[in-house]
Design an enzyme around this catalytic site. Structure first.
Site, PDB file in Angstrom:
ATOM      1  N   CYS A 171      14.894  52.826  14.309  1.00 39.08           N
ATOM      2  CA  CYS A 171      16.088  52.158  13.796  1.00 39.08           C
ATOM      3  C   CYS A 171      15.845  50.651  13.688  1.00 39.08           C
ATOM      4  O   CYS A 171      15.111  50.186  12.829  1.00 39.08           O
ATOM      5  CB  CYS A 171      17.293  52.509  14.674  1.00 39.08           C
ATOM      6  SG  CYS A 171      18.899  52.101  13.939  1.00 39.08           S
ATOM      7  N   HIS A 174      17.068  58.363  14.491  1.00 41.93           N
ATOM      8  CA  HIS A 174      16.862  58.457  15.940  1.00 41.93           C
ATOM      9  C   HIS A 174      16.289  59.834  16.294  1.00 41.93           C
ATOM     10  O   HIS A 174      17.034  60.747  16.672  1.00 41.93           O
ATOM     11  CB  HIS A 174      18.176  58.223  16.685  1.00 41.93           C
ATOM     12  CG  HIS A 174      18.646  56.809  16.651  1.00 41.93           C
ATOM     13  ND1 HIS A 174      18.319  55.895  17.627  1.00 41.93           N
ATOM     14  CD2 HIS A 174      19.393  56.138  15.735  1.00 41.93           C
ATOM     15  CE1 HIS A 174      18.856  54.718  17.328  1.00 41.93           C
ATOM     16  NE2 HIS A 174      19.510  54.844  16.177  1.00 41.93           N
ATOM     17  N   GLU A 183      14.752  60.798  18.860  1.00 38.17           N
ATOM     18  CA  GLU A 183      14.903  61.151  20.273  1.00 38.17           C
ATOM     19  C   GLU A 183      16.099  62.050  20.524  1.00 38.17           C
ATOM     20  O   GLU A 183      16.130  62.797  21.508  1.00 38.17           O
ATOM     21  CB  GLU A 183      15.013  59.887  21.139  1.00 38.17           C
ATOM     22  CG  GLU A 183      16.301  59.094  20.994  1.00 38.17           C
ATOM     23  CD  GLU A 183      16.281  58.047  19.898  1.00 38.17           C
ATOM     24  OE1 GLU A 183      17.089  57.099  19.955  1.00 38.17           O
ATOM     25  OE2 GLU A 183      15.454  58.178  18.975  1.00 38.17           O
TER      26      GLU A 183
END
Length: 542
Positions: A380, A514, A516
């Site tokens: 990001c 993102h 994750e």
């Protein structure tokens, strides 16, 4: 028939209700049941989207674009069930809904009150948007005794009366502190916490007692006697060295057995938790170690990057190594040379963030990684800073910056004014509210053939979760690519850059999304697996 399990907490906050809920969900899944987990948060914010990460922790984004509590990340990682907007609610959202109904005249002139109108709205949330789930686990945020939690506790009291014990179960998580001078665990805080719950009309069915050491039988019997629960329903919740041990530990203490007995459900005594034990063994017995620096601006509270830290653990599990994390405040590099802090690491990760503070430090971290051939992963904001660094020092654009920081000479990163969500065009302006106005949720991304990310994903089209309002300006794409920065992932319409990489670098990738948020211990995200692998390779070169 859907059964409901309500999880409350007492004595102190941060006891691990979210992990307890996630672990119980995983155990029920292992017994063949379909589960859904929900979080009821008692703060007045409509969602955590505008809350400081150093106060609240990370904001977990769902596929459908909800900004939610970080506990929903635990739910997804432990059960693999994708969370939805309907799985997290706050007092602020409940009150907003009730007030909107009152303005529409839905209450037909009645005096709107906490009971029944607010509690009814909470009950509607807890039971809505369900299909064929066998169990719904609802975690109540906060601690029993907090004034903010009272409407939620009253709502579950009413639900218990309406459903009966046949369809509902109440678990209370509490603390047994050890007093060194006395040499014993103290049960009095637990007794008072349960007394507080009883005063609200709620009798817990199970008690989970957090402790840093085994709980003697005398203490379990004492808790059973004074808290009016069966001795078998006093479950030790002992500290463990890895969160992925929690399901195994709770099963060993009989948590899932007691839940099934409460609901009179058949049980397979030979519950197979082999895959959980395998994960634990890999965490405890790695074959090597790599060091990765996380250069962020919210490092004073590691929970600000909870999913990120877990995704790196997953990447380590996939590569049979321990990932040692070095947390660095990016502002340090605005005052000191990055070499002193980064020369010994095997990989550098710059995560998301907002605002100008610390941005130049992140740019320096990206420069160090690019010039020293250290694996770099920008997520990001970390991607945006990497592109700015490349533009300034390679592409001959020294004035490159982001319009988030003011009016730049070269607006390399700018505010997105519109994008496509499904079949609809979404428009935003600089004067819009901050809450809920970002590009949120899962979006499609097309990967360039023969790129590193195409090789890593093994797919042409991917879907990843976003949370941002600024984007790399696509008008600079050709100019940057001429200097060697590849735009290897784009939105379907070719307008929004989603991934950049340096083909001549061992591993240098920036992503606008993102990743994750979608990593799980049994299904590590391919980008994190590849990043850790690159760090292993780099460690052998040092």
């Amino acid at each position: 028939m859907t059964r409901f399990i309500f999880i409350t907490g007492g004595v102190v906050s941060s006891l691990g209700k979210g992990l307890a809920s996630a672990a119980l969900g995983a155990l029920l899944q292992a017994r063949g049941y379909k589960v859904r987990l929900r979080k009821l948060d008692p703060y007045l914010n409509v969602d955590p989207g505008t809350m400081s990460p150093t106060q609240h922790g990370e904001v977990f984004v769902t596929d459908d674009g909800a900004e939610t509590d970080l506990d929903l990340g635990h739910y997804e990682r432990f059960t693999g069930v994708s969370a939805r907007r309907s799985d997290n609610v706050t007092t602020g959202r409940i009150y907003s809904d009730v007030i909107a109904r009152e303005r529409r005249g839905d209450y037909l002139g009645k005096t709107v009150q906490v009971i029944p109108h607010v509690t009814d709205a909470i009950k509607e949330f807890a039971t809505a948007d369900l299909t064929d789930e066998d169990f719904v686990l609802c975690e109540i945020g906060g601690t029993v005794g907090d004034i903010e939690s009272l409407p939620f506790l009253e709502a579950i009291r009413q639900l218990r009366n309406e459903m009966g014990a046949e369809r509902s179960l109440i678990i209370h998580l509490t603390l047994l502190p050890y007093i060194p001078s006395a040499g014993e665990l103290k049960t009095k805080p637990t007794q008072h916490s349960v007394k507080e719950l009883l005063g609200l009309g709620i009798q817990p069915d199970l008690l989970m007692c957090r402790s840093d050491r085994p709980i003697p039988e005398a203490e379990r019997n004492k808790i059973s006697l004074f808290c009016n629960v069966r001795r078998e329903a006093v479950i030790p919740a002992l500290d463990v060295d890895t969160i992925y041990q929690v399901p195994v530990s709770y099963h060993a203490q009989g948590l899932d057995v007691q839940v099934c007995r409460h609901f009179h459900l058949p049980m397979n005594e030979d519950l197979d938790l082999t895959r959980w034990q395998t994960i634990v063994d890999r965490v405890r017995h790695p074959e090597g170690e790599v060091t990765i620096a996380v250069v962020g601006k919210y490092t004073s509270l590691i929970d600000s990057y909870k999913s990120l830290a877990e995704a790196l653990v997953h990447g380590g599990i996939a590569n049979a190594v321990k990932v040692k994390l070095v947390w660095l405040d990016s502002e340090i590099f605005e005052r000191e040379d990055a070499v002193h802090y980064l020369e010994g690491v095997n990989g550098i990760l710059v995560p998301g963030g907002f605002g100008e503070r610390g941005s130049e430090g992140k740019i320096e971290a990206a420069r160090f990684a690019r010039e020293r051939s250290v694996p770099y992963f920008g997520i990001c904001f970390g991607m945006q800073m990497a592109v700015i660094e490349f533009a300034r020092h390679v592409a001959g654009l020294p004035g490159a910056s982001s319009s988030e920081f003011g009016v730049p000479e070269v607006p390399l990163v700018g505010l997105m004014t519109e994008w496509v969500r499904g079949n609809e065009r979404v428009a935003r302006g600089s004067g819009d509210d901050l809450g809920g106005t970002m590009r949120l949720g899962a979006y499609e991304c097309h990967l360039r053939a023969l790129s590193k990310v195409r090789e890593i994903y093994g797919a042409e089209v991917i879907h990843e979760r976003h949370r941002h309002r600024y984007e790399v300006n696509v008008t600079f794409k050709d100019q940057l690519e001429e200097k060697g920065l590849a735009f290897s992932g784009m939105s379907p319409d070719g307008v929004l850059p989603e991934i950049v990489e340096l083909p001549d670098h061992p591993w240098f990738i920036g992503v606008q999304f993102h990743p994750e948020l979608k990593s799980k211990p049994f299904d590590p995200h391919p980008l994190f697996t590849s990043f850790v692998q690159a760090a292993i390779t780099q460690s052998r070169l040092v």
